[in-house]
Design a protein around this motif. Structure first.
Motif, PDB file in Angstrom:
ATOM      1  N   PRO A 274       0.817  -1.222   0.000  1.00 49.95           N
ATOM      2  CA  PRO A 274       0.000   0.000   0.000  1.00 49.95           C
ATOM      3  C   PRO A 274       0.854   1.278   0.000  1.00 49.95           C
ATOM      4  CG  PRO A 274      -0.920  -1.610   1.515  1.00 49.95           C
ATOM      5  CD  PRO A 274       0.415  -2.151   1.061  1.00 49.95           C
ATOM      6  N   HIS A 275       1.927   1.289   0.794  1.00 49.51           N
ATOM      7  CA  HIS A 275       2.828   2.460   0.783  1.00 49.51           C
ATOM      8  C   HIS A 275       3.421   2.659  -0.603  1.00 49.51           C
ATOM      9  CE1 HIS A 275       3.746   2.571   5.385  1.00 49.51           C
ATOM     10  NE2 HIS A 275       2.522   2.945   5.089  1.00 49.51           N
ATOM     11  N   TYR A 277       2.300   1.661  -3.506  1.00 45.15           N
ATOM     12  CA  TYR A 277       1.290   2.114  -4.476  1.00 45.15           C
ATOM     13  C   TYR A 277       0.990   3.605  -4.296  1.00 45.15           C
ATOM     14  CZ  TYR A 277      -0.143  -2.024  -7.091  1.00 45.15           C
ATOM     15  OH  TYR A 277      -0.176  -3.062  -7.974  1.00 45.15           O
ATOM     16  N   GLU A 278       0.817   4.028  -3.040  1.00 45.29           N
ATOM     17  CA  GLU A 278       0.416   5.417  -2.828  1.00 45.29           C
ATOM     18  C   GLU A 278       1.571   6.397  -3.040  1.00 45.29           C
ATOM     19  OE1 GLU A 278      -1.450   6.436   0.932  1.00 45.29           O
ATOM     20  OE2 GLU A 278      -1.322   8.565   0.462  1.00 45.29           O
ATOM     21  N   VAL A 288      -5.287   3.911  -7.080  1.00 46.78           N
ATOM     22  CA  VAL A 288      -4.472   3.466  -5.942  1.00 46.78           C
ATOM     23  C   VAL A 288      -5.367   3.106  -4.767  1.00 46.78           C
ATOM     24  CG1 VAL A 288      -2.842   4.262  -4.176  1.00 46.78           C
ATOM     25  CG2 VAL A 288      -2.391   4.725  -6.601  1.00 46.78           C
ATOM     26  N   LYS A 289      -6.345   3.960  -4.522  1.00 48.47           N
ATOM     27  CA  LYS A 289      -7.254   3.695  -3.400  1.00 48.47           C
ATOM     28  C   LYS A 289      -7.994   2.369  -3.591  1.00 48.47           C
ATOM     29  CE  LYS A 289      -8.142   8.476  -1.908  1.00 48.47           C
ATOM     30  NZ  LYS A 289      -9.039   9.628  -2.147  1.00 48.47           N
ATOM     31  N   ASN A 292      -5.539  -0.547  -3.069  1.00 49.00           N
ATOM     32  CA  ASN A 292      -5.207  -0.732  -1.658  1.00 49.00           C
ATOM     33  C   ASN A 292      -6.389  -1.286  -0.857  1.00 49.00           C
ATOM     34  OD1 ASN A 292      -2.610  -0.050  -2.097  1.00 49.00           O
ATOM     35  ND2 ASN A 292      -2.731   2.024  -1.220  1.00 49.00           N
ATOM     36  N   LEU A 295      -6.516  -4.921  -1.678  1.00 52.96           N
ATOM     37  CA  LEU A 295      -5.459  -5.638  -0.954  1.00 52.96           C
ATOM     38  C   LEU A 295      -5.865  -5.864   0.496  1.00 52.96           C
ATOM     39  CD1 LEU A 295      -2.156  -3.975  -2.253  1.00 52.96           C
ATOM     40  CD2 LEU A 295      -2.720  -6.409  -2.365  1.00 52.96           C
TER      41      LEU A 295
END
Lengths: 417, 417
Positions: A274-275, A277-278, A288-289, A292, A295
């Protein structure tokens, strides 16, 4: 290497007013502190004047990693809106050494080395931030003529207590590790940079917040409008800790080859996706949201998400074609034909080690019976790791999954806990 | 005001070898710390080379009192033996302000004021130390060209922890009084003075020990032989506390008139006499020891001992004749004829006050019934204290004995507890 200042650089140019969605993303995605958020937002929204954005760096180790790119993308956005990026080469602060996040002070460097490193840094900086709307200045411009009187004045603006509040100084006090007085001068010099260039905005990693706020305070004390401040998060490296210039093996470098980047991203811990991707991609924020969220709900397989991430990052740093090729090369080594689907697997603990020698790796994975045998295999050039032939002196960062081949057919999959 | 350096100043001149008794007295009388005693004694005894003795001063308040003279007599002795006294005018450290014994930092001064004060200081300095074998230098000689690089180097030689050990900094930390970082630079600059002049010896008041040792340490770090260090005690003033430039009313000043000196010495607390005899007179040491032993055994009346002390100090600062005259004037006012032997006496507490206004004094001594009446008496010029007509704005340091006369015959003796 110095960017000449175009004749009309300081001429009045009205910056672009950002679209609201663009501004919202700028102020929220990969952002930690924004001081003062409403003031800063209003300045950006108004478009009344070009803001001068300060970005300082110490040319110690000159290579940039994708953790740096998190902040650089913010600068690129500001430059695209028409604001002015001033990159300050810390040729004086480097002579002190940034005490941030260190419990010992750094060795000082020769001026020649500083210049050489600065050149490398600036080249890599412009891999992300366009040359237009950027300029580069050296601290020497103001500090070369700084006298004792100036130092005394500056040192009268801050107290020992303020400085010793800093976490890294507090730690050293507790551990009774010496804090040379010059280390207390570091934040003062960095703060003075803001005054020297009359910065409107300063950006830094979240570990730089103390130094950046000192600049804001000094400007206020000296009657300048205090700069707006924002900090970006520190991206984790292959070892799960903050990516750092001082741990080259755990970073993904802007100058890495496509295959290296792809392979390194594939080896990060699932939990870091997640980090990444963002913060470390330019995928639209909405997307991205969604990824995540999926995920978090385990609605997409981690492996698939990681392949997409590896492709995206490789593609952004090189090209989609290079990313395709890297993906294929990676798949060839790990997933198809050459290595069997079915191979013995060993799960190893890393116990906080940053690197494991291949000698130890072979023993711990039960591939060799002893260190002597491991050395023998390695010295015979008979060991491949992730498709690369490795040598007896080599080491591996213990994270993710790796395939070790000994001889022609002896495969073992190693996974770190 | 600068003493020109005689052409042969640095020529090899063999200093005089002191007699053993002289050396013993030098190292024991009015001495607190001697570091390193045996080394320093050996240097003085050998007479092999002229030593360079450093004495720094900050030209803040330029007047010298007899507490300063304690150290100056040491310098005079060294000069007489043929060593070189280097008086350093702290025109740069003054810009910071000595944090010693202060819980707040001092205001900075203009360069003009610094020079003016230095001139006054030097003139008074030479009331005790002969001009021969002395020279005067300004810190500007080295600090005017000090750059940021020099400051960083210097600030790398000492740690924040070392500096914060200083009692006055510890106190400020406890009281959470701000310590500007420039205050941490003060001892560094003073230390650098020792390096700049290559001092062999440095002297100071005992409250300067920390700063002086910093000089010794810096010399060692930079490969110079570390200076010998000695400190002298701090003489108490009329209020029983350390005589200080910042409390002018409680000091005995080198420029005071004979009558003032005599009267002030007569007003010190009896318990201070041994210090005054040992530290503030040039009476032979054997004699001082005898007097102090007799005082301890109460074998001589305190009053007689104090008259001798007052005469001795006045005589040394002016002349025996001036001391005789002062003694007579004092006796006339207090003891004979003009004032009656028998007068009402009031014993007052001072409760730690440094000064009492004459208005309050008259009320507290029951001479006036109210402040209004006290003001009336004073404004009519009707009040004499110790033979001096006093005004309505005046104040008295509450110590010793005083005779107040109102009108022609109304005498009161006031004694402070």
């Amino acid at each position: 290497m110095l960017t000449a200042i175009p004749a009309d650089f300081y001429a009045f140019r009205v910056p672009q007013v950002p679209a609201q969605a663009e501004l919202d993303e700028f102020l929220a995605r990969a952002m930690v502190d924004v001081i003062v958020r409403e003031e800063f937002a209003a300045l950006l929204r108004s478009g009344e004047r070009r803001l001068r954005i300060k970005q300082g760096f110490d040319p110690t180790r000159p290579n940039l990693h994708i953790g740096h790119a998190v902040g650089l993308r913010k600068l690129r956005q500001l430059a695209r809106w028409g604001h002015e990026i001033v990159l300050i080469v810390g040729d004086w602060t480097t002579q002190i050494g940034d005490p941030t996040d260190k419990d010992e002070t750094r060795p000082t460097m020769s001026h020649e080395q500083v210049l050489k490193n600065a050149q490398t840094y600036v080249e890599q900086f412009h891999m992300v931030v366009p040359r237009e709307n950027s300029r580069i200045v050296f601290q020497s411009e103001w500090f070369a003529k700084f006298g004792l009187r100036d130092v005394i004045d500056l040192a009268g603006k801050f107290t020992a207590q303020q400085m010793l509040q800093r976490e890294e100084f507090r730690k050293r006090m507790e551990k009774k590790t010496p804090i040379p007085i010059k280390d207390l001068l570091y934040p003062l010099l960095q703060a003075y940079d803001s005054v020297a260039i009359e910065a409107d905005v300063e950006m830094g990693g979240t570990d730089q917040l103390f130094n950046i706020l000192a600049g804001r305070e000094l400007q206020a004390q000296l009657g300048q409008p205090p700069q707006q401040v924002f900090t970006v998060p520190l991206l984790e490296g292959l070892d799960g800790e903050k990516m750092s210039k001082s741990k080259p093996k755990t970073g993904i470098w802007l100058t890495d080859e496509p295959n290296e980047i792809y392979g390194k991203v594939m080896s990060i811990d699932d939990a870091l996706m997640p980090h990444y991707y963002e913060w470390a991609t330019e995928l639209p924020w909405g997307e991205v949201k969604k990824i995540n969220a999926a995920l978090a709900q385990k609605q997409i397989p981690a492996k698939e998400a990681k392949e997409r991430l590896a492709w995206q990052i490789t593609s952004e740093l090189h090209s989609p074609a290079a990313a395709d090729a890297a993906k294929e090369a990676f798949a060839r080594q790990f997933q198809k034909g050459e290595a069997p689907e079915d191979m013995p697997e060993r799960v190893l603990g890393a116990d906080g080690e940053r690197e494991i020698s291949y000698v130890d790796l072979l023993v711990r994975a039960d591939i060799a019976k002893s260190k002597t045998q491991a050395r023998q295999l390695l010295s015979q050039n008979g060991v491949m790791v992730d498709g690369n032939r490795v040598s007896i002196d080599g080491t591996l960062v213990p994270s993710g999954e790796h395939v070790v081949r000994v001889g022609k057919r002896n495969y073992t999959r190693i996974r770190f806990r």
